[in-house]
Design an enzyme around this catalytic site. Structure first.
Site, PDB file in Angstrom:
ATOM      1  N   TRP A 330       1.172  -1.526  -0.328  1.00  0.00           N
ATOM      2  CA  TRP A 330       0.243   0.201   0.119  1.00  0.00           C
ATOM      3  C   TRP A 330       1.254   1.044  -0.142  1.00  0.00           C
ATOM      4  CZ3 TRP A 330      -1.671   2.775   4.881  1.00  0.00           C
ATOM      5  CH2 TRP A 330      -0.984   2.753   6.114  1.00  0.00           C
ATOM      6  N   GLU A 472       0.502  -2.136  12.688  1.00  0.00           N
ATOM      7  CA  GLU A 472       1.185  -4.051  12.492  1.00  0.00           C
ATOM      8  C   GLU A 472       1.703  -4.356  13.278  1.00  0.00           C
ATOM      9  OE1 GLU A 472       3.601  -3.853   8.999  1.00  0.00           O
ATOM     10  OE2 GLU A 472       2.157  -3.722   7.646  1.00  0.00           O
TER      11      GLU A 472
HETATM   12  O1  IFM Z   1       3.744  -1.397   4.241  1.00  0.00           O
HETATM   13  C1  IFM Z   1       4.483  -1.157   5.658  1.00  0.00           C
HETATM   14  C2  IFM Z   1       4.416  -1.520   6.607  1.00  0.00           C
HETATM   15  O2  IFM Z   1       2.775  -0.848   6.896  1.00  0.00           O
HETATM   16  C3  IFM Z   1       4.919  -1.640   7.794  1.00  0.00           C
HETATM   17  N1  IFM Z   1       5.569  -2.186   7.419  1.00  0.00           N
HETATM   18  C4  IFM Z   1       6.514  -1.997   5.987  1.00  0.00           C
HETATM   19  C5  IFM Z   1       5.673  -2.066   4.937  1.00  0.00           C
HETATM   20  C6  IFM Z   1       6.688  -1.773   3.810  1.00  0.00           C
HETATM   21  O3  IFM Z   1       7.238  -1.022   3.551  1.00  0.00           O
END
Ligand code: IFM
Length: 719
Positions: A330, A472
């Site tokens: 995203w 996350e």
């Molecule tokens: O898409 C991101 C996510 O929001 C957080 N971890 C790393 C990913 C890639 O940059």
């Protein structure tokens, strides 16, 4: 006064080698090459990544294959090989000119036997002709004898141990050495052709060393003290993604011979860059660090941006490193795309077309999970199928595996893509694209949400359970506000699209209604979901990030300062999940994207609540620029500045210690948004645009340009 277009260093530190290779990456939207040195070192992470050249890899499904190396250029003085780890380095400077993408390294070196010389290495990847790459070495010796150059192409490349290339052929034709390789599983052919010209001194010997997979041209020039001699090496690269497989060699040979020499090629490159910067540059006066850093961030984004290919996306580490294997997230739609929508709409369109082309992959994913419509993969590569690894080694103990759930349940990406399609259309007024592609992106993702939402009969509401939101640190949560609200937005946008199509393109409306089976029952369900999806908002306007968030443990993050680790490293994956600490602002991100749907007071309440709970420095690199925008929104430009500076330093200063894996692409896009939408306060509405500047106290001027509905506008704000 510093040149605010130049990123430089004046010494070489082997401990920062990989970080600096990332910083000094050059590219042209077709490929990028890390800043490893021409002469090569055993521990370098030298890499060239060409857009779309994926090959199967264990665990991660597929990855961008580290392409045959076009850089090799060794220099020998009377038989002694130049190397930074022998002899004495008496001077070292390296600089990247962001204006033109020219990387220059100047080394004054004394060989082990005491032969001294100044070597200047220069390289650029042509913007004017994306298949052409140039490297030049000028040597000013302080001795008499021979300077020898060995220029090569090297097919023996790998991705940190994984070999992706077969050797196919090599040879010489029309004074050009070529090498032909093929990826092992995806079968992509690549040819590189090299031409080398010397200057400044008499060529006493020229020989081709036909080493398998590493053709090399050796040139020996007479050396006299104080007289500069050198070579120009020009390389053309073609793949079977560009031309037919049997045309890669002739195309590369023809191209390298037809290509201009250094001076003319560099002039054309500089002109192409000037056109890019004319649209994209941001001027900040009063703050040199902010000025050069924003240019660096934009440069990194621009060299990864596909100008002529709508079958590729920009990976989370651009084309600058092995991190995330070239997969796109995203990060593209929410962080990078706005930069292109407003400064280079043709690039934004290419990136959205990539998603449109990959609708079948998204449909397969939805179907495989028992849903309908388009469920876009969390990580995407060449086919549009999900390529998120299921297990990866634990960051603290690589003998243990960690289950990665994002590919299963970080579903918000489908709404993010729909939102991006809508933004592109609103900003550009590109109705033809909207009719042909954008509408379907919005409708098919809506179809996914309609099938993904679950009816909770007891609570009489629709729910999206077992998801991961942008934050996350919290996995397997129910009713993440960001996901639920954007799904609701997506469904509403689908009704708006249908209404608009019925009026402006009725045949297309009929076609999509029939093809996507948008029958009255389905539309009735969508209406129900819009009306009854669960969103927990307190009377104060505070939005609960997910159901049960308030019951998680409160942690005083400020009390843990100063720290050098992320909250997840401190508390562990499970431990962090039990706290209220956020990896990146989740609710604030939602309010940023749907700003018009929230009052100023509600933004302030959520900012005050979630800001201290966010792991700003060591959490996600995506967070700080959004925090900066929201801090501006609540009238705190100096707090915003702290977040902004953290964001622009992500790669230049290697804030998280992982810049060696590649550029934090989302952060680069976020920094532009922080300047334009945060400090500049640009708001685009249906009636036009306004600005509400909130400059940090040290900024004396901010100026930028943006496209809106085909016209370019300039904003110039004095502090
Ligand atoms: O898409 C991101 C996510 O929001 C957080 N971890 C790393 C990913 C890639 O940059």
């Amino acid at each position: 006064m510093n040149d605010l277009w130049i990123v430089s260093e004046d010494s070489f530190d082997a401990k920062k080698q990989h970080h600096k290779e990332t910083v000094f990456t050059i590219g042209n939207g077709y490929l990028s090459t890390r800043g490893a040195f021409e002469e090569g070192y055993p521990k370098d992470h030298r890499a060239t990544f060409v857009h779309g050249v994926f090959d199967e890899a264990p665990i991660v499904f597929t990855e961008l294959a580290n392409s045959p190396d076009w850089l090799p250029l060794q220099v020998l003085f009377n038989g002694e090989r130049f190397s930074l780890d022998t002899g004495t380095v008496e001077g070292f400077e390296r600089s990247l000119d962001l204006r033109t993408g020219l990387l220059i390294r100047t080394v004054r070196w004394s060989s082990p036997s005491g032969l001294k010389a100044t070597l200047v290495f220069e390289r650029f990847a042509s913007q004017a002709d994306e298949h052409l790459l140039y490297v030049r070495c000028r040597v000013t010796p302080e001795f008499a004898g021979m300077v020898e150059f060995r220029a090569g192409l090297n097919g023996n490349m790998n991705n940190e141990g994984i070999v992706h290339w077969h050797w196919v052929a090599q040879g010489e034709q029309d004074g050009v050495q070529y090498l032909h390789n093929r990826t092992r599983t995806s079968g992509i052919d690549m040819a590189s052709a090299m031409r080398v010209d010397s200057f400044g001194g008499r060529e006493v010997e020229r020989a081709v060393w036909d080493v398998e997979n590493s053709p090399t041209l050796m040139l020996r020039l007479e050396a006299e003290p104080g007289r500069t001699v050198g070579v120009e090496k020009r390389v053309a690269v073609f793949t079977s993604r560009d031309v037919a497989a049997d045309a890669v060699i002739p195309s590369a040979i023809q191209h390298v011979n037809a290509g201009a020499g250094w001076e003319a090629a560099f002039a054309a490159d500089a002109q192409a860059w000037a056109a890019d910067w004319e649209r994209t540059d941001v001027v900040i006066e009063g703050d040199d660090e902010a000025q050069i850093s924003i240019r660096f961030n934009l440069f990194q984004l621009l060299i990864a941006a596909p100008r002529h290919d709508d079958r590729v996306n920009i990976g989370a580490k651009t084309l600058s490193g092995f991190g995330y294997r070239g997969h796109a997230f995203w990060d593209t739609e929410i962080f990078m795309l706005p930069v292109f929508i407003y400064t280079a709409p043709h690039i934004a369109k290419n990136l959205l077309n990539y998603r449109f082309r990959n609708l079948p992959g998204a449909q397969r994913k939805a179907q495989g999970n028992g849903f309908e419509g388009a469920q876009f993969p969390w990580e995407s590569a060449d086919t549009g199928d999900e390529v998120t690894p299921t297990w990866v080694p634990h960051f603290a103990d690589r003998t243990k595996l960690v289950r990665i759930w994002t590919g299963d349940i970080e579903v918000h990406i489908s709404a993010d893509i729909a939102h991006a399609a809508y933004q592109y259309w609103q900003a550009t007024g590109d109705d033809a694209w909207y009719i042909e592609k954008g509408a379907e992106l919005i409708l098919d993702t809506a179809k996914f949400w309609g099938s993904r939402a679950e009816w909770n009969a007891e609570a009489k509401r629709y729910e999206l359970n077992d998801v991961i939101g942008p934050d996350e640190y919290h996995e397997h949560v129910d009713n993440n506000a960001y996901t639920n609200r954007l799904a609701q937005w997506n469904l509403q946008a689908a009704f708006d699209v249908l209404a608009w199509l019925r009026e402006h393109a009725p045949a297309k409306a009929d076609e999509l209604i029939a093809r996507l089976d948008l029958n009255p029952d389905r539309l009735a369900t969508w209406r129900e979901v819009i009306e009854k999806i669960y969103l927990h908002i307190e009377p104060s306007g505070l939005i609960e990030q997910f159901e049960g968030y308030y019951q998680r443990k409160e942690v005083n993050l400020a009390a843990l300062e100063p720290r050098t680790k992320s909250a997840q490293e401190i508390f562990g994956i499970e431990g962090c999940n039990e706290t209220q600490i956020l990896k990146q602002p989740d609710v604030l991100m939602l309010q940023y994207l749907l700003r018009d749907h929230y009052t100023d007071e509600s933004v302030r309440v959520n900012y005050d609540y979630y800001m201290p709970r966010t792991d700003h420095t060591y959490g996600s690199s995506l967070g700080p620029s959004i925090m900066a925008i929201m801090a501006c929104d609540v009238g705190k430009p100096d707090d915003a500045y702290e977040h902004f500076i953290r964001a622009v330093r992500a790669d230049l200063r290697d804030v998280r210690g992982n810049a060696g894996d590649g550029i934090h692409a989302a952060s680069t896009g976020g920094t532009w948004q922080a300047v334009v939408f945060g400090f500049g306060g640009l708001r685009i509405t249906a009636d036009g645009w306004t600005t509400n500047p909130r400059l940090p106290h040290n900024w004396k001027r901010l100026s930028f340009k943006f496209f809106h509905r085909g016209e370019i506008h300039t904003v110039d704000i004095s502090g």
